[in-house]
Design a protein around this motif. Sequence first.
Motif, mmCIF file in Angstrom:
data_model
loop_
_atom_site.group_PDB
_atom_site.id
_atom_site.type_symbol
_atom_site.label_atom_id
_atom_site.label_comp_id
_atom_site.label_asym_id
_atom_site.label_seq_id
_atom_site.Cartn_x
_atom_site.Cartn_y
_atom_site.Cartn_z
ATOM 1 N N ARG A 285 0.829 -1.206 0.000
ATOM 2 C CA ARG A 285 0.000 0.000 0.000
ATOM 3 C C ARG A 285 0.861 1.254 0.000
ATOM 4 N NH1 ARG A 285 -5.240 1.058 1.574
ATOM 5 N NH2 ARG A 285 -5.606 -0.995 0.660
ATOM 6 N N LEU A 286 1.984 1.228 0.723
ATOM 7 C CA LEU A 286 2.876 2.380 0.737
ATOM 8 C C LEU A 286 3.520 2.596 -0.624
ATOM 9 C CD1 LEU A 286 2.502 1.812 3.794
ATOM 10 C CD2 LEU A 286 4.861 2.540 4.120
ATOM 11 N N ALA A 287 3.714 1.503 -1.370
ATOM 12 C CA ALA A 287 4.311 1.579 -2.699
ATOM 13 C C ALA A 287 3.279 1.825 -3.791
ATOM 14 C CB ALA A 287 5.078 0.294 -2.996
ATOM 15 N N ALA B 90 -3.744 -12.090 1.364
ATOM 16 C CA ALA B 90 -3.641 -12.818 2.623
ATOM 17 C C ALA B 90 -3.238 -11.904 3.776
ATOM 18 C CB ALA B 90 -2.644 -13.967 2.502
ATOM 19 N N TYR B 91 -2.751 -10.708 3.470
ATOM 20 C CA TYR B 91 -2.453 -9.717 4.501
ATOM 21 C C TYR B 91 -2.666 -8.324 3.910
ATOM 22 C CZ TYR B 91 2.092 -9.084 2.181
ATOM 23 O OH TYR B 91 3.076 -8.826 1.274
ATOM 24 N N PHE B 92 -2.844 -7.350 4.784
ATOM 25 C CA PHE B 92 -3.127 -5.986 4.349
ATOM 26 C C PHE B 92 -2.217 -5.017 5.089
ATOM 27 C CE2 PHE B 92 -7.062 -8.428 4.117
ATOM 28 C CZ PHE B 92 -7.410 -8.250 2.790
ATOM 29 N N THR B 93 -1.825 -3.950 4.413
ATOM 30 C CA THR B 93 -1.104 -2.866 5.053
ATOM 31 C C THR B 93 -1.889 -1.572 4.875
ATOM 32 O OG1 THR B 93 0.228 -2.600 3.035
ATOM 33 C CG2 THR B 93 1.184 -3.885 4.836
ATOM 34 N N ARG B 94 -1.768 -0.691 5.878
ATOM 35 C CA ARG B 94 -2.513 0.575 5.865
ATOM 36 C C ARG B 94 -1.572 1.700 6.270
ATOM 37 N NH1 ARG B 94 -5.311 3.033 10.093
ATOM 38 N NH2 ARG B 94 -5.065 1.112 11.343
ATOM 39 N N GLY C 104 4.557 5.718 9.311
ATOM 40 C CA GLY C 104 4.382 4.303 9.619
ATOM 41 C C GLY C 104 3.245 3.660 8.873
ATOM 42 N N PHE C 105 3.015 2.401 9.226
ATOM 43 C CA PHE C 105 1.957 1.631 8.584
ATOM 44 C C PHE C 105 1.504 0.522 9.531
ATOM 45 C CE2 PHE C 105 5.953 -0.370 7.509
ATOM 46 C CZ PHE C 105 5.718 -1.734 7.591
ATOM 47 N N ASP D 105 5.388 -10.839 22.339
ATOM 48 C CA ASP D 105 4.950 -11.463 23.584
ATOM 49 C C ASP D 105 3.964 -12.604 23.377
ATOM 50 O OD1 ASP D 105 2.915 -9.894 22.651
ATOM 51 O OD2 ASP D 105 2.532 -8.835 24.534
ATOM 52 N N SER D 106 3.379 -12.701 22.179
ATOM 53 C CA SER D 106 2.391 -13.742 21.891
ATOM 54 C C SER D 106 2.168 -13.794 20.386
ATOM 55 C CB SER D 106 1.068 -13.446 22.608
ATOM 56 O OG SER D 106 0.513 -12.222 22.135
ATOM 57 N N LEU D 107 1.402 -14.789 19.940
ATOM 58 C CA LEU D 107 1.020 -14.839 18.531
ATOM 59 C C LEU D 107 0.115 -13.661 18.213
ATOM 60 C CD1 LEU D 107 0.316 -18.644 18.050
ATOM 61 C CD2 LEU D 107 2.125 -17.334 16.932
ATOM 62 N N ARG D 108 0.413 -12.978 17.120
ATOM 63 C CA ARG D 108 -0.349 -11.780 16.771
ATOM 64 C C ARG D 108 -0.703 -11.801 15.282
ATOM 65 N NH1 ARG D 108 -1.041 -8.109 20.473
ATOM 66 N NH2 ARG D 108 0.114 -8.354 22.431
ATOM 67 N N SER D 109 -1.761 -11.088 14.959
ATOM 68 C CA SER D 109 -2.172 -10.935 13.562
ATOM 69 C C SER D 109 -2.208 -9.478 13.140
ATOM 70 C CB SER D 109 -3.548 -11.567 13.335
ATOM 71 O OG SER D 109 -4.524 -10.925 14.149
ATOM 72 N N TYR D 110 -1.890 -8.552 14.085
ATOM 73 C CA TYR D 110 -1.931 -7.121 13.783
ATOM 74 C C TYR D 110 -0.834 -6.414 14.562
ATOM 75 C CZ TYR D 110 -3.642 -2.300 13.423
ATOM 76 O OH TYR D 110 -3.755 -0.941 13.185
ATOM 77 N N VAL D 111 -0.064 -5.569 13.864
ATOM 78 C CA VAL D 111 0.907 -4.695 14.516
ATOM 79 C C VAL D 111 0.947 -3.372 13.761
ATOM 80 C CG1 VAL D 111 2.404 -6.474 15.500
ATOM 81 C CG2 VAL D 111 2.787 -5.701 13.150
ATOM 82 N N GLU D 112 1.450 -2.352 14.451
ATOM 83 C CA GLU D 112 1.684 -1.048 13.838
ATOM 84 C C GLU D 112 3.162 -0.714 13.968
ATOM 85 O OE1 GLU D 112 -0.943 1.803 15.580
ATOM 86 O OE2 GLU D 112 -2.762 0.850 14.753
ATOM 87 N N LEU D 113 3.755 -0.228 12.898
ATOM 88 C CA LEU D 113 5.175 0.113 12.877
ATOM 89 C C LEU D 113 5.326 1.585 12.529
ATOM 90 C CD1 LEU D 113 4.811 -2.924 11.316
ATOM 91 C CD2 LEU D 113 7.284 -2.847 11.664
#
Length: 418
Positions: free
Chosen positions: A114-116, A123-127, A163-164, A221-229
């Motif tokens: 999405r940034l590009a 299967a995954y999304f970026t915002r 970020g995204f 710290d655990s299995l995750r499906s969402y993060v922000e960078l």
Amino acid sequence: MPMVLRVSWGVVWLLLWPVLAPAQPTRALDSLQARYPFLNTRANRIENAQIGLQRFYERLSQLPLPPTTLPAHRVSIVHLGDSHLQADELTDEVRQQLQRRHGNAGRGLVFPYRLARTNGSSAYFTRLLGGTWRTRRLTGRPDTARWAGVSGLSVATNDSGAGFALRIALLRRPTGQFNQLTLLRQPGPTAFDWQVRTASGRLLGTIPGTAPGVAQPLPLDSLRSYVELRTTRATAAQTRALLYGLLLDNGQPGLIYHSMGVNGAAVRHYNQTPRYFEQLPALDPDLFIVSLGTNDAYSAGFDTAIFRRQLDTLVTRLRRRCPRADVLLTGPPDSFRARRYRNPDLARLRAVLRAYAQEHDLAYWDVSEPQGGYGSMRTWLAHGLAAPDLVHFSTAGYRLQGHLLYLAIQDGFASFTR
């Protein structure tokens, strides 16, 4: 470009194929042949597999079946190509099938498309969360392509706080969670730090810009499906960020399938991108799958001698950087020029690929033969499996190709383990 096609029962059946397909490759191919009589499934095999894929098959045979938490063994595949791969439909089919059979060690390489401002995997999304971003692609001019990395692209910013967000589509990929994130970025004294946070803003960790090495892992710290960078600065000297991609890991044994495709890419484009090869060891590949050729022979004037030299440069650099990895060359599918004219140069290009594989003890798989041969794209279009440009495919068409490749890999593996 995204395409919308009418869904038929045949397409629905194909999308359910991973659930319905028999485990045995021959039975699965027979079922496909019955469903699509225009296929030539008898031709769906990998040539020279027992020599060209020997180390890969040895590594694959060491994975426990059914998948368990012990031993902590990984097998890594790196699949590189062009627009047939960028949307990750063909490769995601191979990934799902191999991981279902041999164990899921994680998603592997992802990129914030999405940034590009371009298309990527469903299967995954970026915002976008902020900042102005610049994009470099390996298909650009040599002076800009050199800034592209192992994803075939890179994004850069001079904005602190840019970020995204990254989210795994769990409805599509319920096993896609990760508990380690490896950031692939350019380090240095002027590089921003990166903060990784939850949706609520809780800090999961920071990756310093000065930390040495392109690849910096961050255990979560655990299995995750969402993060922000987000980029952040600790000193006034930090003024930039250059990001090549991310690696997602779930801590389990099994198989990781990295895919990178760039719209419009040809062999020569990879060869002009030194950082691509420099960063490959971070993926620890056991197998390279090279799926290029459509763009190399798309225009008239294709020169076999030039292409062979370019191919030799590519393979030599792959082997030099990752000498333990096997190489599987794949011939491009049938396609047309200008939507009207069959392309005879593709047969000449495939002949170069096949001869090179034989000369260098590489494996070779030709998708055009099981596809139905010269001119078969019109038949695929009539069955809802190809795009109107007669170069690309529908989602169902890419999944069908991916399943053929998976079955060819499994057939060779079955012969190896007998």
